[in-house]
Design a protein around this motif. Structure first.
Motif, PDB file in Angstrom:
ATOM      1  N   LEU A   1       0.835  -1.200   0.000  1.00 17.33           N
ATOM      2  CA  LEU A   1       0.000   0.000   0.000  1.00 17.33           C
ATOM      3  C   LEU A   1       0.873   1.254   0.000  1.00 17.33           C
ATOM      4  CD1 LEU A   1      -2.905   1.028  -0.018  1.00 17.33           C
ATOM      5  CD2 LEU A   1      -2.848   0.963   2.487  1.00 17.33           C
ATOM      6  N   VAL A   2       1.979   1.221   0.719  1.00 14.02           N
ATOM      7  CA  VAL A   2       2.926   2.339   0.695  1.00 14.02           C
ATOM      8  C   VAL A   2       3.415   2.570  -0.739  1.00 14.02           C
ATOM      9  CG1 VAL A   2       5.249   3.080   1.397  1.00 14.02           C
ATOM     10  CG2 VAL A   2       3.668   2.156   3.105  1.00 14.02           C
ATOM     11  N   GLU A   3       3.754   1.493  -1.436  1.00 14.03           N
ATOM     12  CA  GLU A   3       4.184   1.621  -2.835  1.00 14.03           C
ATOM     13  C   GLU A   3       3.086   2.255  -3.683  1.00 14.03           C
ATOM     14  OE1 GLU A   3       5.433  -2.178  -4.369  1.00 14.03           O
ATOM     15  OE2 GLU A   3       6.715  -2.553  -2.620  1.00 14.03           O
ATOM     16  N   SER A   4       1.857   1.841  -3.446  1.00 11.78           N
ATOM     17  CA  SER A   4       0.720   2.396  -4.178  1.00 11.78           C
ATOM     18  C   SER A   4       0.570   3.893  -3.898  1.00 11.78           C
ATOM     19  CB  SER A   4      -0.550   1.641  -3.781  1.00 11.78           C
ATOM     20  OG  SER A   4      -1.688   2.173  -4.396  1.00 11.78           O
ATOM     21  N   PHE A   5       0.735   4.280  -2.649  1.00 15.37           N
ATOM     22  CA  PHE A   5       0.654   5.698  -2.292  1.00 15.37           C
ATOM     23  C   PHE A   5       1.789   6.498  -2.928  1.00 15.37           C
ATOM     24  CE2 PHE A   5      -1.794   4.612   1.838  1.00 15.37           C
ATOM     25  CZ  PHE A   5      -3.008   4.758   1.186  1.00 15.37           C
ATOM     26  N   ARG A   6       2.933   5.885  -3.113  1.00 19.91           N
ATOM     27  CA  ARG A   6       4.043   6.588  -3.776  1.00 19.91           C
ATOM     28  C   ARG A   6       3.729   6.848  -5.244  1.00 19.91           C
ATOM     29  NH1 ARG A   6       8.166   3.531  -0.122  1.00 19.91           N
ATOM     30  NH2 ARG A   6       8.398   5.122   1.479  1.00 19.91           N
ATOM     31  N   VAL A   7       3.001   5.944  -5.870  1.00 19.13           N
ATOM     32  CA  VAL A   7       2.543   6.167  -7.249  1.00 19.13           C
ATOM     33  C   VAL A   7       1.591   7.354  -7.277  1.00 19.13           C
ATOM     34  CG1 VAL A   7       1.197   5.173  -9.152  1.00 19.13           C
ATOM     35  CG2 VAL A   7       2.909   3.772  -7.956  1.00 19.13           C
ATOM     36  N   VAL A   8       0.698   7.423  -6.298  1.00 14.53           N
ATOM     37  CA  VAL A   8      -0.215   8.572  -6.190  1.00 14.53           C
ATOM     38  C   VAL A   8       0.590   9.855  -6.027  1.00 14.53           C
ATOM     39  CG1 VAL A   8      -1.984   9.691  -4.762  1.00 14.53           C
ATOM     40  CG2 VAL A   8      -2.137   7.237  -5.241  1.00 14.53           C
ATOM     41  N   LYS A   9       1.571   9.836  -5.144  1.00 14.84           N
ATOM     42  CA  LYS A   9       2.395  11.022  -4.873  1.00 14.84           C
ATOM     43  C   LYS A   9       3.081  11.502  -6.153  1.00 14.84           C
ATOM     44  CE  LYS A   9       4.838  13.763  -2.033  1.00 14.84           C
ATOM     45  NZ  LYS A   9       4.270  14.785  -1.175  1.00 14.84           N
ATOM     46  N   ASP A  10       3.674  10.579  -6.900  1.00 12.68           N
ATOM     47  CA  ASP A  10       4.357  10.948  -8.151  1.00 12.68           C
ATOM     48  C   ASP A  10       3.376  11.542  -9.161  1.00 12.68           C
ATOM     49  OD1 ASP A  10       6.774  10.086  -7.112  1.00 12.68           O
ATOM     50  OD2 ASP A  10       6.738   8.151  -8.170  1.00 12.68           O
ATOM     51  N   ALA A  11       2.202  10.905  -9.306  1.00 11.12           N
ATOM     52  CA  ALA A  11       1.199  11.408 -10.257  1.00 11.12           C
ATOM     53  C   ALA A  11       0.703  12.784  -9.820  1.00 11.12           C
ATOM     54  CB  ALA A  11       0.028  10.427 -10.364  1.00 11.12           C
TER      55      ALA A  11
ATOM     56  N   LYS B   1       0.745  18.758 -10.560  1.00 13.69           N
ATOM     57  CA  LYS B   1       0.710  19.967  -9.727  1.00 13.69           C
ATOM     58  C   LYS B   1      -0.538  19.986  -8.828  1.00 13.69           C
ATOM     59  CE  LYS B   1       3.555  22.958 -12.634  1.00 13.69           C
ATOM     60  NZ  LYS B   1       4.118  22.075 -13.582  1.00 13.69           N
ATOM     61  N   ASP B   2      -0.933  18.794  -8.405  1.00 12.44           N
ATOM     62  CA  ASP B   2      -2.071  18.622  -7.498  1.00 12.44           C
ATOM     63  C   ASP B   2      -1.520  18.624  -6.074  1.00 12.44           C
ATOM     64  OD1 ASP B   2      -4.234  17.814  -5.994  1.00 12.44           O
ATOM     65  OD2 ASP B   2      -4.679  16.034  -7.207  1.00 12.44           O
ATOM     66  N   ASN B   3      -1.301  19.815  -5.548  1.00 11.52           N
ATOM     67  CA  ASN B   3      -0.661  19.968  -4.242  1.00 11.52           C
ATOM     68  C   ASN B   3      -1.469  19.338  -3.117  1.00 11.52           C
ATOM     69  OD1 ASN B   3       1.234  21.416  -5.642  1.00 11.52           O
ATOM     70  ND2 ASN B   3       0.572  23.414  -4.890  1.00 11.52           N
ATOM     71  N   ALA B   4      -2.774  19.430  -3.180  1.00 12.81           N
ATOM     72  CA  ALA B   4      -3.612  18.893  -2.106  1.00 12.81           C
ATOM     73  C   ALA B   4      -3.452  17.376  -2.002  1.00 12.81           C
ATOM     74  CB  ALA B   4      -5.063  19.275  -2.317  1.00 12.81           C
ATOM     75  N   THR B   5      -3.526  16.681  -3.132  1.00  9.42           N
ATOM     76  CA  THR B   5      -3.350  15.230  -3.107  1.00  9.42           C
ATOM     77  C   THR B   5      -1.930  14.884  -2.674  1.00  9.42           C
ATOM     78  OG1 THR B   5      -5.024  14.886  -4.822  1.00  9.42           O
ATOM     79  CG2 THR B   5      -3.455  13.104  -4.468  1.00  9.42           C
ATOM     80  N   SER B   6      -0.972  15.597  -3.206  1.00  7.06           N
ATOM     81  CA  SER B   6       0.430  15.337  -2.859  1.00  7.06           C
ATOM     82  C   SER B   6       0.661  15.469  -1.361  1.00  7.06           C
ATOM     83  CB  SER B   6       1.349  16.299  -3.620  1.00  7.06           C
ATOM     84  OG  SER B   6       2.695  16.043  -3.299  1.00  7.06           O
ATOM     85  N   GLY B   7       0.030  16.445  -0.738  1.00  9.93           N
ATOM     86  CA  GLY B   7       0.205  16.649   0.694  1.00  9.93           C
ATOM     87  C   GLY B   7      -0.499  15.623   1.541  1.00  9.93           C
ATOM     88  N   ILE B   8      -1.735  15.296   1.180  1.00 14.29           N
ATOM     89  CA  ILE B   8      -2.525  14.382   2.017  1.00 14.29           C
ATOM     90  C   ILE B   8      -2.035  12.943   1.921  1.00 14.29           C
ATOM     91  CG2 ILE B   8      -4.372  13.866   0.358  1.00 14.29           C
ATOM     92  CD1 ILE B   8      -6.337  14.194   2.727  1.00 14.29           C
ATOM     93  N   VAL B   9      -1.476  12.565   0.786  1.00 14.85           N
ATOM     94  CA  VAL B   9      -1.012  11.186   0.627  1.00 14.85           C
ATOM     95  C   VAL B   9       0.181  10.905   1.543  1.00 14.85           C
ATOM     96  CG1 VAL B   9       0.589  11.484  -1.314  1.00 14.85           C
ATOM     97  CG2 VAL B   9      -0.678   9.344  -1.080  1.00 14.85           C
TER      98      VAL B   9
END
Length: 165
Positions: free
Chosen positions: A121-131, A136-144
C-alpha cells in the motif's frame, strides 16, 4: 475510467488529463485499502493463539484506521472532478493486494502477510504522490504523505508484534 456524467463534473483548475492519472492512481490505492481492510478484519475475526487478545485488538485498530482513509481517498478523487469506485466488482478489478480465503492462518503468518500488504500500500501511495506532483495537485500530494505514514506505522507495529523474544 468511464466518462463523467455532466451532473458529476466538479469544477477544478487542474488540467483534466493530468488529474485523470491522479484519480486512476487514487482509485487503485482505494481498491487496495478496501482489500486490506477486509483482510485485516478477517484476520481480526479469526486470529487464535497465546497472543489472541493483543493481536485481536491490534488488528481491529488497524482495520479502523484503514477504513478511515477510504472516504478521504474517494472524496479527493471527486474533488479533482473524477469518479471513484462504485462496487465490490470495481474493487476486485483494481486491487493489487491479494485476498486470503484460507480456512486457517497461523497468527504469525497473518502478521507477516499484513505487514507486506501494508508495504504494498505504501508503494501504491508513492505512485499517487508521483502522479499528483506531476499534475501539480498539491492537495493530493500533501494528504497522501499522511496515508503513507499511517501504512508504514502499521507495517512497523506488525513487525514488532511478530518479533521473537
Amino acid at each position: 475510467m468511464a466518462d463523467i456524467a455532466p451532473q458529476l463534473k466538479t469544477p477544478t483548475d487542474l488540467q483534466r488529463n493530468d488529474v485523470k492519472s491522479v484519480a486512476d492512481a487514487l482509485n487503485s490505492s482505494l481498491a487496495d485499502c478496501y482489500a486490506l481492510y477486509l483482510k485485516t478484519k478477517n484476520f481480526h475475526w479469526h486470529v487464535s493463539g497465546p497472543h489472541f487478545r493483543d493481536y485481536h485488538l491490534l488488528l481491529d485498530d488497524q482495520a479502523a484506521q484503514i477504513l478511515g482513509v477510504t472516504d478521504a481517498i474517494a472524496e479527493r478523487v471527486r474533488k479533482t472532478g473524477n469518479v471513484t469506485l462504485r462496487s465490490i466488482g470495481d474493487i476486485s478489478r483494481r486491487q493489487t493486494i491479494a485476498d486470503n480465503d484460507r480456512d486457517f492462518v497461523p497468527a504469525a503468518e497473518m502478521l507477516a502477510e499484513l505487514r507486506e500488504d501494508n508495504l504494498k500500500l505504501v508503494e501504491s501511495f508513492r505512485v499517487v504522490k508521483d502522479a499528483a506532483d506531476e499534475a501539480k495537485d498539491n492537495a493530493t500530494s500533501g494528504i497522501v504523505d499522511e496515508w503513507t505514514d499511517q501504512a508504514e506505522e502499521r507495517a512497523w507495529f506488525l513487525f514488532e508484534a511478530s518479533r521473537k523474544a
